[in-house]
Design an enzyme around this catalytic site. Structure first.
Site, PDB file in Angstrom:
ATOM      1  N   LYS A 196       0.860  -1.177   0.000  1.00 20.81           N
ATOM      2  CA  LYS A 196       0.000   0.000   0.000  1.00 20.81           C
ATOM      3  C   LYS A 196       0.896   1.227   0.000  1.00 20.81           C
ATOM      4  O   LYS A 196       1.675   1.447   0.922  1.00 20.81           O
ATOM      5  CB  LYS A 196      -0.898  -0.007   1.227  1.00 20.81           C
ATOM      6  CG  LYS A 196      -1.778   1.223   1.290  1.00 20.81           C
ATOM      7  CD  LYS A 196      -2.824   1.099   2.355  1.00 20.81           C
ATOM      8  CE  LYS A 196      -3.672   2.353   2.405  1.00 20.81           C
ATOM      9  NZ  LYS A 196      -4.725   2.257   3.402  1.00 20.81           N
ATOM     10  N   LYS A 249      -1.957  -1.580  -4.013  1.00 15.78           N
ATOM     11  CA  LYS A 249      -2.855  -0.425  -4.008  1.00 15.78           C
ATOM     12  C   LYS A 249      -2.043   0.863  -4.051  1.00 15.78           C
ATOM     13  O   LYS A 249      -1.096   0.985  -3.276  1.00 15.78           O
ATOM     14  CB  LYS A 249      -3.677  -0.484  -2.722  1.00 15.78           C
ATOM     15  CG  LYS A 249      -4.545   0.703  -2.481  1.00 15.78           C
ATOM     16  CD  LYS A 249      -5.169   0.608  -1.139  1.00 15.78           C
ATOM     17  CE  LYS A 249      -5.852   1.929  -0.830  1.00 15.78           C
ATOM     18  NZ  LYS A 249      -6.326   2.022   0.493  1.00 15.78           N
TER      19      LYS A 249
HETATM   20  C1  PBG Z   1      -7.660   3.267   5.115  1.00 22.07           C
HETATM   21  C2  PBG Z   1      -7.889   3.087   3.676  1.00 22.07           C
HETATM   22  C3  PBG Z   1      -7.665   4.044   2.668  1.00 22.07           C
HETATM   23  C4  PBG Z   1      -8.140   3.472   1.489  1.00 22.07           C
HETATM   24  C5  PBG Z   1      -8.610   2.183   1.794  1.00 22.07           C
HETATM   25  N1  PBG Z   1      -8.444   1.956   3.165  1.00 22.07           N
HETATM   26  C6  PBG Z   1      -7.164   5.435   2.706  1.00 22.07           C
HETATM   27  C7  PBG Z   1      -5.888   5.756   3.322  1.00 22.07           C
HETATM   28  O1  PBG Z   1      -5.019   4.916   3.530  1.00 22.07           O
HETATM   29  O2  PBG Z   1      -5.735   6.940   3.640  1.00 22.07           O
HETATM   30  C8  PBG Z   1      -8.144   4.163   0.168  1.00 22.07           C
HETATM   31  C9  PBG Z   1      -9.067   3.660  -0.864  1.00 22.07           C
HETATM   32  C10 PBG Z   1      -9.357   4.588  -1.955  1.00 22.07           C
HETATM   33  O3  PBG Z   1      -8.739   5.654  -2.155  1.00 22.07           O
HETATM   34  O4  PBG Z   1     -10.296   4.260  -2.709  1.00 22.07           O
HETATM   35  N2  PBG Z   1      -6.610   2.648   5.709  1.00 22.07           N
END
Ligand code: PBG
Length: 328
Positions: A196, A249
């Site tokens: 991520k 992601k």
């Molecule tokens: C939270 C989380 C996020 C997303 C999914 N789970 C945002 C972040 O890490 O700030 C983002 C998903 C998206 O942008 O569609 N941990």
């Protein structure tokens, strides 16, 4: 030498279908939902045109419809009233919290739907970080993992088929696996948000959940977009700790990461086509510059071609009509 004529294999849609290498199916898709308290309410999200925050009764309706169309799974993101948020994100562990009620209801009403819940503190903390912070605003690893373990077990007991830690703390996969097993929840799976990245593409999601950061950024836990070997290292660690599925992601800017992890670690792999990726295309679509559904179809196909076994995306309702069988 004989002239090679690759165009022969593109001559008709019948031949094109025969030689098609990647197929996108409804079964490859996971639909994210933003859920609010109340009944029969729908709130538009400005930066995510076509996506709304929904109350549980409406989520149920939408999820049923998608499931009938062949979508096997949904991901749940709660929108917590700011009155219940605090520095520690204690609302994450409320025994009668929103996520618990969503899981119980959906599992009862649509037993065959696979329910995935995010495990991270950002919807519950007043500052918007994924964990608990020290006096310098640094997200503390081990105290956060302890809370995440409790969360995973609570959600597992409420009906989550898969818990999906999205926090990027070290050691959380092994700790959550142990906690679930101790609680007799051997059947609850773990989908690790393995790679991520600290991306600028999460803005619309944070608007939707109301988790826009009050200070700092997430670079001390999410990964540097410049790195790819680090993603493989992280994937190997998560596999060793007992993850069932891995995720990359965002998706489209990270297709190389999908391909690399797929080669090196033999676990199912998914990708999250995130909010910013959806918002960009919708903005162009609304200006008449791009055909949104067709671009989304191409995007999801590319993510699959790169090696993702399945994909989280807000574009699913727009893409499904394009997946229907068409006569030649
Ligand atoms: C939270 C989380 C996020 C997303 C999914 N789970 C945002 C972040 O890490 O700030 C983002 C998903 C998206 O942008 O569609 N941990």
């Amino acid at each position: 030498m004989l002239l090679a004529r690759p165009r022969r294999n593109r001559k008709s849609s019948a031949i094109r279908n025969l030689v098609e290498e990647t197929v996108l199916r409804p079964a490859d898709l996971v639909m994210p939902f933003f859920v609010i308290e109340g009944e029969n309410k729908q709130e538009e999200i400005k930066s995510l045109p076509g996506v709304s925050r929904l109350t549980l009764d409406l989520v149920l309706k939408e999820a049923e419809k998608l499931h009938r169309q062949g979508v096997p799974s949904i991901a749940i993101f709660p929108v917590i009233d700011s009155r219940y948020k605090d520095e520690q994100g204690t609302a994450a562990l409320h025994e009668d919290g929103l996520v618990i009620r969503i899981l119980q209801t959906l599992k009862r009403e649509i037993p065959s739907l696979c329910l995935i819940t995010d495990i991270a503190l950002d919807p519950f903390t007043s500052h918007g970080h994924d964990g608990v912070v020290d006096q310098h605003g640094y997200v503390m690893n081990d105290p956060t993992v302890e809370i995440l373990c409790k969360m995973a077990s609570l959600f597992g007991a409420a009906g989550a088929d898969i818990v999906a830690p999205s926090d990027m703390m070290d050691g959380r996969i092994g700790a959550i696996r142990r906690q679930l097993d101790l609680a007799g929840q051997q059947e609850v799976g773990i989908l690790s948000y393995t790679a991520k990245y600290a991306s600028s593409l999460y803005g619309p999601f944070r608007e939707a959940v109301g988790s826009t950061l009050k200070f700092g950024d997430k670079k001390t836990y999410q990964m540097n977009p410049a790195n790819s070997r680090e993603a493989v290292r992280q994937a190997v660690l998560d596999a060793q700790q007992g993850a069932d599925i891995l995720m990359v992601k965002p998706a489209l800017y990270y297709l190389d990461i999908i391909t690399k992890i797929k080669e090196k670690v033999h676990l199912p792999l998914c990708a999250y086509h995130v909010s910013g990726e959806y918002a960009m295309v919708m903005a162009a679509h609304e200006n008449g510059w791009l055909d949104g559904p067709k671009v989304f179809h191409e995007a999801l196909l590319s993510i699959k071609r790169a090696g993702a076994d399945f994909i989280f995306s807000y574009a699913i309702p727009k893409v499904l009509p394009l997946l229907e069988l068409k006569p030649f």
